[in-house]
Scaffold this motif. Structure first.
Motif, PDB file in Angstrom:
ATOM      1  N   ARG A  66     -13.183  12.940   4.126  1.00  0.00           N
ATOM      2  CA  ARG A  66     -13.950  12.430   5.268  1.00  0.00           C
ATOM      3  C   ARG A  66     -13.017  11.852   6.334  1.00  0.00           C
ATOM      4  O   ARG A  66     -13.213  12.047   7.526  1.00  0.00           O
ATOM      5  N   PHE A  67     -11.991  11.123   5.896  1.00  0.00           N
ATOM      6  CA  PHE A  67     -11.033  10.535   6.833  1.00  0.00           C
ATOM      7  C   PHE A  67     -10.398  11.617   7.706  1.00  0.00           C
ATOM      8  O   PHE A  67     -10.357  11.508   8.922  1.00  0.00           O
ATOM      9  N   VAL A  68      -9.897  12.673   7.065  1.00  0.00           N
ATOM     10  CA  VAL A  68      -9.227  13.754   7.795  1.00  0.00           C
ATOM     11  C   VAL A  68     -10.198  14.450   8.736  1.00  0.00           C
ATOM     12  O   VAL A  68      -9.874  14.731   9.889  1.00  0.00           O
ATOM     13  N   ARG A  69     -11.409  14.713   8.266  1.00  0.00           N
ATOM     14  CA  ARG A  69     -12.415  15.371   9.114  1.00  0.00           C
ATOM     15  C   ARG A  69     -12.720  14.522  10.339  1.00  0.00           C
ATOM     16  O   ARG A  69     -12.678  14.995  11.468  1.00  0.00           O
ATOM     17  N   ASP A  70     -13.003  13.233  10.114  1.00  0.00           N
ATOM     18  CA  ASP A  70     -13.350  12.351  11.232  1.00  0.00           C
ATOM     19  C   ASP A  70     -12.148  12.119  12.155  1.00  0.00           C
ATOM     20  O   ASP A  70     -12.308  12.032  13.370  1.00  0.00           O
ATOM     21  N   MET A  71     -10.959  12.033  11.576  1.00  0.00           N
ATOM     22  CA  MET A  71      -9.764  11.866  12.394  1.00  0.00           C
ATOM     23  C   MET A  71      -9.594  13.072  13.309  1.00  0.00           C
ATOM     24  O   MET A  71      -9.338  12.926  14.508  1.00  0.00           O
ATOM     25  N   LEU A 122      -1.781  14.793   4.392  1.00  0.00           N
ATOM     26  CA  LEU A 122      -1.624  15.151   5.799  1.00  0.00           C
ATOM     27  C   LEU A 122      -0.551  16.224   5.999  1.00  0.00           C
ATOM     28  O   LEU A 122      -0.691  17.108   6.846  1.00  0.00           O
ATOM     29  N   ALA A 123       0.519  16.167   5.207  1.00  0.00           N
ATOM     30  CA  ALA A 123       1.593  17.158   5.323  1.00  0.00           C
ATOM     31  C   ALA A 123       1.078  18.557   5.005  1.00  0.00           C
ATOM     32  O   ALA A 123       1.502  19.538   5.622  1.00  0.00           O
ATOM     33  N   ARG A 124       0.152  18.667   4.068  1.00  0.00           N
ATOM     34  CA  ARG A 124      -0.433  19.981   3.751  1.00  0.00           C
ATOM     35  C   ARG A 124      -1.250  20.512   4.916  1.00  0.00           C
ATOM     36  O   ARG A 124      -1.381  21.720   5.085  1.00  0.00           O
ATOM     37  N   LEU A 125      -1.791  19.620   5.718  1.00  0.00           N
ATOM     38  CA  LEU A 125      -2.656  20.038   6.817  1.00  0.00           C
ATOM     39  C   LEU A 125      -1.904  20.302   8.112  1.00  0.00           C
ATOM     40  O   LEU A 125      -2.208  21.258   8.818  1.00  0.00           O
ATOM     41  N   ASP A 169       0.817  -1.211   0.000  1.00  0.00           N
ATOM     42  CA  ASP A 169       0.000   0.000   0.000  1.00  0.00           C
ATOM     43  C   ASP A 169       0.853   1.264   0.000  1.00  0.00           C
ATOM     44  O   ASP A 169       0.377   2.345   0.370  1.00  0.00           O
ATOM     45  N   LEU A 170       2.090   1.145  -0.464  1.00  0.00           N
ATOM     46  CA  LEU A 170       2.989   2.298  -0.490  1.00  0.00           C
ATOM     47  C   LEU A 170       2.403   3.456  -1.288  1.00  0.00           C
ATOM     48  O   LEU A 170       2.485   4.610  -0.866  1.00  0.00           O
ATOM     49  N   ASP A 171       1.795   3.172  -2.428  1.00  0.00           N
ATOM     50  CA  ASP A 171       1.268   4.251  -3.269  1.00  0.00           C
ATOM     51  C   ASP A 171       0.219   5.091  -2.542  1.00  0.00           C
ATOM     52  O   ASP A 171       0.267   6.319  -2.556  1.00  0.00           O
ATOM     53  N   ILE A 172      -0.694   4.447  -1.874  1.00  0.00           N
ATOM     54  CA  ILE A 172      -1.738   5.192  -1.173  1.00  0.00           C
ATOM     55  C   ILE A 172      -1.185   5.811   0.116  1.00  0.00           C
ATOM     56  O   ILE A 172      -1.629   6.885   0.539  1.00  0.00           O
ATOM     57  N   ALA A 173      -0.171   5.193   0.711  1.00  0.00           N
ATOM     58  CA  ALA A 173       0.477   5.776   1.892  1.00  0.00           C
ATOM     59  C   ALA A 173       1.167   7.089   1.512  1.00  0.00           C
ATOM     60  O   ALA A 173       1.098   8.068   2.264  1.00  0.00           O
ATOM     61  N   VAL A 174       1.814   7.115   0.349  1.00  0.00           N
ATOM     62  CA  VAL A 174       2.469   8.340  -0.120  1.00  0.00           C
ATOM     63  C   VAL A 174       1.426   9.430  -0.355  1.00  0.00           C
ATOM     64  O   VAL A 174       1.619  10.582   0.045  1.00  0.00           O
ATOM     65  N   ARG A 175       0.313   9.087  -0.972  1.00  0.00           N
ATOM     66  CA  ARG A 175      -0.746  10.078  -1.204  1.00  0.00           C
ATOM     67  C   ARG A 175      -1.318  10.599   0.111  1.00  0.00           C
ATOM     68  O   ARG A 175      -1.579  11.798   0.262  1.00  0.00           O
ATOM     69  N   MET A 176      -1.502   9.715   1.077  1.00  0.00           N
ATOM     70  CA  MET A 176      -2.016  10.128   2.383  1.00  0.00           C
ATOM     71  C   MET A 176      -1.006  11.034   3.077  1.00  0.00           C
ATOM     72  O   MET A 176      -1.365  12.046   3.684  1.00  0.00           O
TER      73      MET A 176
END
Length: 180
Positions: free
Chosen positions: A148-153, A35-38, A24-31
């Motif tokens: 949604r993930f970021v909001r709920d997190m 998150l870094a922008r936030l 899942d490296l590709d989606i981990a990099v996107r996440m």
């Protein structure tokens, strides 16, 4: 509001650790990028970019977790919870450190992967099976799912640490969200 690539959360943003299997490296990099922008680049721990070659990752993980607020746990089709029983499993090491320290864990199920049942996890990690996990897809749904993930997190973490008053969810120009 801060521009792209700048810290979007004022005050003391949480530090985030991304925990994932190599499949899942590709989606981990996107996440990580989202998150870094936030929370700021320096507040996102991502093993490929955060552990220098030549260091014992076990020691680094132990040290890093003293400052981690949130673990984003990506569970994909190749997660294989039974690997967590092995003492040399890196994901197991990371999760044990998180649970031992009482770190907030926010799981995401990648591309419809199921949450492993509690009896598949080592006993000390079985509580993770009961955390309500967010869906996260690689395709067109990624932006929507991540929003949604970021909001709920942000809301769940704030609730856990008792900071629900004064918490505002903000929307960035790219459609992503964050907490202030």
């Amino acid at each position: 509001m801060d521009g792209p690539g700048r810290r979007a959360i004022r005050g003391d943003p949480p530090s985030v650790f991304i925990c994932y299997r190599r499949n899942d490296l590709d989606i981990a990099v996107r996440m990580k990028e989202r998150l870094a922008r936030l929370v700021g680049e320096g507040n996102v721990f991502f093993d490929f970019h955060s552990i220098n070659f030549g260091l014992d990752f076990r020691n680094v993980i132990h040290e890093v977790f003293s400052g981690i607020s949130i673990v984003v746990l990506l569970i994909g089709s190749a997660f294989h919870a039974e690997r967590l029983h092995r003492t040399d499993d890196i994901v197991g090491l990371e999760l044990r450190e998180a649970v031992t320290r009482g770190t907030f864990i926010m799981p995401a199920l990648v591309d419809g992967a199921p949450m492993p049942k509690a009896d598949a996890w080592p006993p000390e990690l079985a509580e993770i099976a009961y955390i309500n996990a967010a869906p996260l897809h690689r395709g067109r749904e990624f932006d929507r799912d991540t929003e949604r993930f970021v909001r709920d997190m942000a809301l769940s973490y704030a609730s856990r640490v008792g900071r629900t008053r004064g918490l505002n969810i903000i929307r960035f120009p790219d459609g992503s969200t964050g907490a202030v």
